[in-house]
Design a protein around this motif. Structure first.
Motif, short mmCIF file in Angstrom:
data_model
loop_
_atom_site.label_atom_id
_atom_site.label_comp_id
_atom_site.label_asym_id
_atom_site.label_seq_id
_atom_site.Cartn_x
_atom_site.Cartn_y
_atom_site.Cartn_z
N ASN A 257 -78.25 67.69 -81.46
CA ASN A 257 -79.28 67.72 -80.43
C ASN A 257 -78.70 68.19 -79.09
O ASN A 257 -79.32 68.99 -78.36
CB ASN A 257 -79.87 66.32 -80.27
N ALA A 258 -77.47 67.71 -78.78
CA ALA A 258 -76.83 68.12 -77.52
C ALA A 258 -76.51 69.61 -77.51
O ALA A 258 -76.71 70.30 -76.50
CB ALA A 258 -75.56 67.29 -77.31
N VAL A 259 -76.01 70.11 -78.64
CA VAL A 259 -75.62 71.53 -78.72
C VAL A 259 -76.86 72.42 -78.71
O VAL A 259 -76.94 73.41 -77.97
CB VAL A 259 -74.78 71.78 -79.99
N ARG A 260 -77.82 72.04 -79.52
CA ARG A 260 -78.98 72.93 -79.70
C ARG A 260 -79.91 72.94 -78.50
O ARG A 260 -80.36 74.00 -78.06
CB ARG A 260 -79.74 72.46 -80.95
N HIS A 261 -80.20 71.74 -77.96
CA HIS A 261 -81.18 71.68 -76.87
C HIS A 261 -80.54 71.60 -75.50
O HIS A 261 -81.21 71.88 -74.50
CB HIS A 261 -82.09 70.46 -77.07
N GLY A 269 -72.45 78.10 -72.05
CA GLY A 269 -72.20 76.91 -72.87
C GLY A 269 -71.92 75.68 -72.03
O GLY A 269 -72.47 75.51 -70.94
N GLY A 270 -71.05 74.81 -72.52
CA GLY A 270 -70.77 73.58 -71.79
C GLY A 270 -69.93 72.64 -72.64
O GLY A 270 -69.27 73.04 -73.61
N THR A 271 -69.99 71.38 -72.30
CA THR A 271 -69.13 70.37 -72.94
C THR A 271 -69.98 69.25 -73.53
O THR A 271 -71.00 68.85 -72.94
CB THR A 271 -68.15 69.78 -71.91
N GLU A 288 -72.87 62.76 -74.75
CA GLU A 288 -73.35 63.35 -73.51
C GLU A 288 -73.10 64.86 -73.54
O GLU A 288 -72.21 65.33 -74.22
CB GLU A 288 -72.62 62.76 -72.31
N ASP A 289 -73.90 65.56 -72.79
CA ASP A 289 -73.65 67.00 -72.62
C ASP A 289 -74.00 67.37 -71.19
O ASP A 289 -74.78 66.68 -70.52
CB ASP A 289 -74.49 67.81 -73.61
N ASP A 290 -73.39 68.46 -70.71
CA ASP A 290 -73.68 68.93 -69.36
C ASP A 290 -74.56 70.18 -69.41
O ASP A 290 -74.38 71.12 -68.64
CB ASP A 290 -72.39 69.21 -68.59
N GLY A 291 -75.49 70.14 -70.36
CA GLY A 291 -76.38 71.30 -70.56
C GLY A 291 -77.55 71.31 -69.59
O GLY A 291 -77.46 70.81 -68.46
N VAL A 292 -78.66 71.83 -70.07
CA VAL A 292 -79.82 72.06 -69.19
C VAL A 292 -80.57 70.77 -68.86
O VAL A 292 -81.45 70.76 -68.00
CB VAL A 292 -80.79 73.06 -69.85
N GLY A 293 -80.27 69.68 -69.55
CA GLY A 293 -80.92 68.41 -69.24
C GLY A 293 -82.27 68.26 -69.92
O GLY A 293 -82.70 69.12 -70.70
N LEU A 294 -82.92 67.16 -69.59
CA LEU A 294 -84.18 66.82 -70.27
C LEU A 294 -85.39 67.44 -69.61
O LEU A 294 -86.45 67.56 -70.23
CB LEU A 294 -84.33 65.29 -70.31
N GLY A 295 -85.29 67.78 -68.36
CA GLY A 295 -86.47 68.32 -67.67
C GLY A 295 -87.30 67.20 -67.06
O GLY A 295 -87.26 66.05 -67.50
N GLY A 304 -86.71 65.07 -80.62
CA GLY A 304 -86.83 65.86 -81.84
C GLY A 304 -86.72 65.00 -83.09
O GLY A 304 -86.56 63.77 -83.03
N LEU A 305 -86.79 65.70 -84.25
CA LEU A 305 -86.77 64.98 -85.53
C LEU A 305 -85.48 64.18 -85.70
O LEU A 305 -85.52 63.01 -86.10
CB LEU A 305 -86.91 65.99 -86.67
N GLY A 306 -84.34 64.81 -85.37
CA GLY A 306 -83.06 64.12 -85.57
C GLY A 306 -82.98 62.82 -84.80
O GLY A 306 -82.60 61.78 -85.34
N LEU A 307 -83.34 62.86 -83.51
CA LEU A 307 -83.26 61.65 -82.68
C LEU A 307 -84.30 60.62 -83.12
O LEU A 307 -84.02 59.41 -83.15
CB LEU A 307 -83.47 62.02 -81.21
N SER A 308 -85.51 61.08 -83.43
CA SER A 308 -86.57 60.14 -83.83
C SER A 308 -86.20 59.41 -85.11
O SER A 308 -86.35 58.18 -85.23
CB SER A 308 -87.90 60.89 -84.01
N VAL A 309 -85.70 60.17 -86.10
CA VAL A 309 -85.32 59.56 -87.37
C VAL A 309 -84.14 58.62 -87.18
O VAL A 309 -84.09 57.52 -87.75
CB VAL A 309 -85.00 60.65 -88.42
N THR A 310 -83.16 59.04 -86.37
CA THR A 310 -82.00 58.18 -86.12
C THR A 310 -82.41 56.88 -85.45
O THR A 310 -81.93 55.80 -85.81
CB THR A 310 -80.98 58.92 -85.24
N ARG A 311 -83.29 56.98 -84.49
CA ARG A 311 -83.78 55.76 -83.81
C ARG A 311 -84.49 54.83 -84.79
O ARG A 311 -84.27 53.62 -84.78
CB ARG A 311 -84.73 56.15 -82.69
#
Length: 352
Positions: A257-261, A269-271, A288-295, A304-311
């Motif tokens: 989720n961090a890499v893709r979104h 890119g980022g970390t 954590e990621d230093d990407g574009v953030g959640l908005g 997304g599906l991955g986070l929802s299912v994991t939760r």
């Protein structure tokens, strides 16, 4: 048999004690009381056997009560002769008096209603025991059904994750097959290792954190081939936490989720940071990621599906509400997912 004898003897003694205050000698009084209650002890198995053969549902209390009142009348008459025989055997009554009309006459003159009441109390006690057994059995069935449902639901959720990451990985590989076949071949090898680990873990819902890190390593190898130097991953997981038990396939969806979104939409890119720590008997896993953030408009419903299912899997594996998954902005930019679960070791899990 011995327990039953002791129980009815105790009842006989209890009912004899009040009569000791009378002028009568205590020994005949005690023997008479014991004879009366031992007679009931002898009849109880027959009463239970009759009750078991009644073609009436246990829930039909009124009907069963009416039938038992009807059965109780002849049973009471039988009881008076059984008690008379016991009294004769114990020397309280002469044998001829125990076999004539004396016991019947004595019962009809005063003891009939009391004996009928004792019969109904015996039946009532037996019914209460049956209800208790039915209740415990139904509770066990309910718990077993709930456990089976939870396991089935967890398997469904886990099965949703497997094709999810596989689909994404294949998409990545397919985009490189023509332009960078050597890189695609290396990614296929890493994907093969991923699938091997996935098969080896079988359908285990919980694994050691160390196994999860190994699985994550193969996934990150694929992503680093794809993103090159634009993807940096920092794993800060103390060795002391690697034997702790976590839900299987928990790290990969968070990192994906961090890499893709988070990082993919960001030029350059980022970390991604993967951390684990223990505090107050709770294991904290942070991605954590230093990407574009959640908005600004992001809400939990947008996960997304991955986070929802994991939760959902975390909530089902820890129904005591002592585990959670929180998604929020990272200080300094980007996104942060934090999982908290109670500490369990592999030994504790195998003993459970």
């Amino acid at each position: 048999m011995l327990i039953s004898l002791l129980v009815w003897t105790a009842v006989g003694v209890v009912f004899a004690v009040p009569r000791f205050a009378s002028n009568a000698a205590w020994w005949p009084v005690l023997r008479t009381s014991l004879a009366e209650w031992w007679a009931w002890g002898l009849l109880v198995p027959a009463i239970i056997a009759v009750d078991r053969r009644l073609p009436i549902a246990v829930s039909s209390l009124g009907t069963r009560l009416a039938v038992h009142i009807a059965i109780g009348i002849p049973t009471t008459l039988v009881y008076c002769y059984v008690a008379a025989l016991f009294r004769a055997a114990m020397g309280v009554l002469a044998w001829p008096d125990a076999m004539g009309l004396g016991p019947l006459d004595e019962t009809l003159k005063g003891g009939f209603l009391w004996s009928l009441l004792v019969y109904l109390l015996v039946v009532g006690g037996w019914q209460a025991m049956q209800y208790s057994q039915h209740y415990l059995a139904s509770q066990l069935r309910l718990e077993r059904m709930e456990r089976n449902f939870s396991e089935a639901r967890l398997n469904v959720l886990r099965m949703q994750l497997d094709p999810h990451f596989l689909f994404n990985a294949l998409n990545t590989i397919s985009s490189l097959v023509v332009s960078q076949p050597k890189l695609a071949r290396g990614m296929i090898e890493q994907l093969g290792d991923l699938l091997r680990l996935s098969l080896e873990s079988g359908r285990r819902q919980q694994v050691r954190l160390g196994e999860e890190l190994e699985f994550l390593g193969h996934y990150l190898a694929i992503q680093k081939m794809r993103f090159g130097d634009s993807l940096h991953v920092i794993v800060d997981v103390p060795a002391s936490t690697r034997d702790l038990i976590v839900p299987g396939l928990i790290l990969q969806p968070l990192v994906e989720n961090a890499v893709r979104h988070g990082l993919s939409p960001r030029p350059g890119g980022g970390t991604v940071w993967v951390k684990a720590s223990v505090d107050a008997a709770t294991l904290y896993i942070t991605v954590e990621d230093d990407g574009v953030g959640l908005g600004d408009s992001w809400t939990d419903d947008g996960a997304g599906l991955g986070l929802s299912v994991t939760r959902e899997r975390i909530a089902m594996l820890h129904p005591a509400h002592n585990a959670s998954l929180h998604i929020g902005p990272r200080e300094g930019g980007g996104a942060r997912v934090r999982v908290s679960i109670p500490i369990h070791t592999a030994e504790a899990l195998s003993d459970a």
